[in-house]
Design an enzyme around this catalytic site. Structure first.
Site, PDB file in Angstrom:
ATOM      1  N   ARG A  20      29.277 -27.896  -5.377  1.00 19.89           N
ATOM      2  CA  ARG A  20      29.706 -27.537  -4.026  1.00 19.89           C
ATOM      3  C   ARG A  20      29.401 -28.679  -3.056  1.00 19.89           C
ATOM      4  O   ARG A  20      28.384 -29.369  -3.180  1.00 19.89           O
ATOM      5  CB  ARG A  20      28.967 -26.275  -3.582  1.00 19.89           C
ATOM      6  CG  ARG A  20      29.365 -25.725  -2.217  1.00 19.89           C
ATOM      7  CD  ARG A  20      30.768 -25.217  -2.209  1.00 19.89           C
ATOM      8  NE  ARG A  20      31.007 -24.305  -1.077  1.00 19.89           N
ATOM      9  CZ  ARG A  20      32.207 -24.011  -0.609  1.00 19.89           C
ATOM     10  NH1 ARG A  20      33.286 -24.550  -1.150  1.00 19.89           N
ATOM     11  NH2 ARG A  20      32.357 -23.159   0.398  1.00 19.89           N
ATOM     12  N   THR A  42      42.969 -23.250  -3.755  1.00 20.58           N
ATOM     13  CA  THR A  42      41.953 -23.514  -4.765  1.00 20.58           C
ATOM     14  C   THR A  42      42.667 -23.520  -6.107  1.00 20.58           C
ATOM     15  O   THR A  42      43.847 -23.206  -6.192  1.00 20.58           O
ATOM     16  CB  THR A  42      40.869 -22.406  -4.674  1.00 20.58           C
ATOM     17  OG1 THR A  42      40.265 -22.467  -3.383  1.00 20.58           O
ATOM     18  CG2 THR A  42      39.799 -22.523  -5.716  1.00 20.58           C
ATOM     19  N   GLU A  93      39.401 -26.304  -0.037  1.00 21.18           N
ATOM     20  CA  GLU A  93      39.370 -25.206   0.931  1.00 21.18           C
ATOM     21  C   GLU A  93      40.754 -24.836   1.417  1.00 21.18           C
ATOM     22  O   GLU A  93      41.442 -24.109   0.746  1.00 21.18           O
ATOM     23  CB  GLU A  93      38.421 -25.491   2.095  1.00 21.18           C
ATOM     24  CG  GLU A  93      37.720 -24.242   2.644  1.00 21.18           C
ATOM     25  CD  GLU A  93      38.542 -23.379   3.584  1.00 21.18           C
ATOM     26  OE1 GLU A  93      39.564 -23.838   4.121  1.00 21.18           O
ATOM     27  OE2 GLU A  93      38.146 -22.224   3.787  1.00 21.18           O
ATOM     28  N   GLU A 149      35.659 -28.138   3.656  1.00 22.87           N
ATOM     29  CA  GLU A 149      34.780 -27.056   3.207  1.00 22.87           C
ATOM     30  C   GLU A 149      33.702 -26.671   4.226  1.00 22.87           C
ATOM     31  O   GLU A 149      33.162 -25.559   4.149  1.00 22.87           O
ATOM     32  CB  GLU A 149      34.102 -27.448   1.886  1.00 22.87           C
ATOM     33  CG  GLU A 149      35.043 -27.608   0.710  1.00 22.87           C
ATOM     34  CD  GLU A 149      35.616 -26.311   0.196  1.00 22.87           C
ATOM     35  OE1 GLU A 149      35.331 -25.255   0.785  1.00 22.87           O
ATOM     36  OE2 GLU A 149      36.359 -26.368  -0.803  1.00 22.87           O
ATOM     37  N   ASP A 188      33.720 -23.354   5.862  1.00 19.34           N
ATOM     38  CA  ASP A 188      33.260 -22.155   5.155  1.00 19.34           C
ATOM     39  C   ASP A 188      31.896 -21.698   5.665  1.00 19.34           C
ATOM     40  O   ASP A 188      31.418 -20.626   5.299  1.00 19.34           O
ATOM     41  CB  ASP A 188      33.177 -22.406   3.642  1.00 19.34           C
ATOM     42  CG  ASP A 188      34.499 -22.153   2.945  1.00 19.34           C
ATOM     43  OD1 ASP A 188      35.450 -21.689   3.608  1.00 19.34           O
ATOM     44  OD2 ASP A 188      34.597 -22.425   1.736  1.00 19.34           O
ATOM     45  N   SER A 224      30.618 -19.816  -0.639  1.00 15.60           N
ATOM     46  CA  SER A 224      31.944 -19.798  -1.252  1.00 15.60           C
ATOM     47  C   SER A 224      32.219 -18.421  -1.828  1.00 15.60           C
ATOM     48  O   SER A 224      31.295 -17.640  -2.064  1.00 15.60           O
ATOM     49  CB  SER A 224      32.013 -20.845  -2.369  1.00 15.60           C
ATOM     50  OG  SER A 224      33.201 -20.717  -3.124  1.00 15.60           O
ATOM     51  N   GLY A 257      42.238 -18.118  -4.144  1.00 17.81           N
ATOM     52  CA  GLY A 257      42.552 -17.012  -3.258  1.00 17.81           C
ATOM     53  C   GLY A 257      41.613 -16.799  -2.090  1.00 17.81           C
ATOM     54  O   GLY A 257      41.592 -15.721  -1.500  1.00 17.81           O
ATOM     55  N   GLY A 258      40.791 -17.799  -1.735  1.00 13.55           N
ATOM     56  CA  GLY A 258      39.888 -17.614  -0.613  1.00 13.55           C
ATOM     57  C   GLY A 258      38.916 -16.479  -0.859  1.00 13.55           C
ATOM     58  O   GLY A 258      38.477 -16.250  -1.984  1.00 13.55           O
TER      59      GLY A 258
END
Length: 579
Positions: A110, A399, A419, A436, A439, A463, A485-486
């Protein structure tokens, strides 16, 4: 030109030895989506979002590579042919099943916030949260990329082929050109921010401003040069030297929204090996990513709540199934908004959130006849919920997911991202940089309570990515699954797992089931599927309904008597192949 793309898919499909099967003995999976035939391979399987990437992965497996070797080759090709979704400018999570000792490992790649990040960096001059795209477009949203460091770490521990070998397919494609897919063309054509950045405009658009067309051949010599250096010198070629300087210069160059990343931030970035989160569901053990991903914990919470109910007795796509599963998701997402963040910075009560007594108590809040509306977060063992504020962070759906099983039975479930579609829209040396950091919660506190997912220097934003492995009670691999898909990723994976484990569908049927669920807001039903007809009945039960696109991108593998079955999401351009 679209015909050329179709021919390419067919050629890639038949270049590997695998067979399709209708599984006539399996239950029928009703859906408004076009059904695909399931693909079964005896020894090894790759499922990913683009045929060229799948072909690269299968080639590595045939050469004697491990699942990790194949994943690296697949991800590098995806960086080229599916740049809107993932790449070397972003981050990833990878779950690895090691067949020899039946152990699951979690690799965390990440992105991190730069050392100069501050808790108020996404607030405006009046102290209010920035609008999403005001925060995204520019350098401020760009986190320190983690994908290459993570893949290198996994390769050192689990790889079989030489590192440089894994980059050969993408370098060849980048130099010779690849055929633009219909999906890439459509996304480039409708993005209003991408052409505003000069490097991205030069790559994705013609001189007259028109987007690259489906079927057109696109070359990327800059990316080829970057990856050639990485292939020869390892990930340090990316995190130090000219490439690192180019990244930092781009991050700082935006005239109104410059970022804060430094050369030192790149140089000190490290991927981490973490302990996965695992829990029982029916006769299986399900394992997922721990924090900073919320995917594994939230998914296990949903399944733990549903453990109290006979989900197998419900018909797929029925009002009862949608109601029950959505209610369980509301309860889990309510906890997610309060408790889940980077556990290196805040105390995350993972054990309490997965405590079986706590989940039974949460399950008892479900009324089978009427919806609860918005669920309140619970108080898991050892935690006072009043100490933490709910999160307002957004997770948007751009993603990619890769599922792989190699000839030895080792497996990779890897979800990677930049993202938003095309990330920050900033392109450097042939690759896009992520956004990112959006987020994170834009607010430091809400209602006087500190937000767990607030911005902090060096912290990894929360995430929803949920790469998942399913094992039987003897810890033998049963399934590999994940999705883009978030924040809806978790619900997409839950739907598929229930399809396979409760409703006994095969992986292809389960992946193709209409998407639905709740993120502790409206009950979401996928448009153009039979679920839309359930709206009146669900509304009569108190559900607020939202019908719309649910563009998942689920890619899964399950063990079958003949070997491994790959399931491909019909909503995207993916493929399953093996030998």
């Amino acid at each position: 030109m679209a015909v050329r793309y179709c021919l390419l898919v067919i050629i890639a499909l038949f270049s590997v030895t695998a067979r399709s099967t209708e599984r006539p003995d399996a239950p029928e999976a009703a859906t408004g989506l076009q059904q695909r035939q399931a693909v079964v391979a005896r020894h090894a399987m790759v499922v990913a979002a683009n045929p060229l990437a799948v072909a690269a992965g299968v080639d590595m497996l045939r050469r004697g590579g491990s699942a990790v070797d194949a994943a690296i080759a697949v991800q590098m090709v995806l960086a080229l042919v599916e740049p809107q979704s993932s790449g070397v400018g972003g981050g990833a999570f990878l779950l690895y099943y090691r067949h020899g000792d039946k152990r699951v490992l979690a690799y965390d790649g990440r992105e991190t916030a730069p050392a100069a990040a501050t808790a108020d960096m996404f607030l405006d001059e009046d102290g209010l949260p920035l609008s999403f795209y005001r925060a995204v477009i520019g350098g401020k949203s760009i986190g320190v990329p983690g994908t290459l460091r993570m893949l290198e770490l996994a390769h050192v521990q689990q790889g079989r082929l030489p590192w440089r070998t894994l980059f050969a397919p993408v370098i060849r494609l980048a130099e010779r050109g690849f055929v633009v897919s219909p999906r890439l063309h459509a996304l480039v054509a409708r993005d209003k921010y991408l052409p505003l950045q000069p490097a991205a405009r030069a790559y994705f658009y013609h001189a007259d401003g028109s987007p690259v067309a489906a079927g057109e051949r696109l070359v990327n010599p800059q990316l080829a040069a970057v990856l050639r250096q990485v292939a020869q010198r390892g990930a340090k070629a990316f995190y130090t030297g000219k490439i690192a300087r180019d990244i930092v210069a781009t991050v700082h160059a935006h005239p109104t929204n410059p970022g804060r990343m430094s050369i030192a931030d790149l140089a000190v970035y490290r991927a981490k090996v973490r302990v996965p989160v695992c829990g029982d569901y029916r006769a299986y053990t399900v394992c997922g990513m721990p924090p900073p991903s919320s995917g594994g914990v939230t998914l296990l919470q949903i399944l733990g709540i549903l453990q109290a109910y006979d989900v197998a007795a419900l018909q797929p796509e029925s009002v009862a199934a949608v109601h029950l599963i959505s209610e369980a998701e509301r309860l889990a997402y309510a906890d997610r908004s309060v408790y889940l963040a980077d556990a290196d910075f805040v105390q995350v009560p993972v054990a309490g959130l997965l405590d079986k007594t706590y989940l039974r108590q949460r399950a008892g809040l479900i009324d089978l006849q009427y919806g609860m509306g918005t669920a309140e977060p619970g108080t898991p063992p050892g935690v006072n919920a009043a100490d933490q504020g709910a999160d307002n962070a957004l997770d948007l759906p751009s993603t990619s997911h890769i599922s792989i099983v190699d000839r030895w039975g080792n497996a990779v479930a890897m979800t990677s991202s930049i993202e938003d579609a095309f990330g920050s829209r900033h392109m450097v040396d042939g690759f896009l940089l992520n956004n990112e950091l959006t987020d994170f919660s834009f607010s430091l506190e809400l209602d006087g309570k500190l937000v767990a997912n607030r911005v902090q220097p060096g912290k990894r934003p929360r995430s929803a990515m949920a790469p998942t492995l399913v094992l039987d009670r003897r810890h033998r691999l049963v399934g590999v699954i994940g999705s883009p898909g978030g924040s809806a990723i978790i619900n997409y994976v839950v739907k598929t797992l229930i399809g396979v484990l409760d409703w006994h569908l095969d992986m292809q049927q389960a992946v193709a089931l209409p998407n639905f669920g709740s993120r502790n807001g409206p009950t979401e039903l996928e448009q153009g599927t039979p679920l839309a007809a359930l709206q009146p009945a669900l509304q009569s039960m108190g559900h607020q309904i939202k019908i719309g696109e649910a563009n998942s991108g689920l890619h899964g593998i399950m063990r079958v008597p003949a070997g491994w079955m790959g399931g491909v999401d019909p909503r995207r351009e993916g493929m399953a192949a093996g030998y």
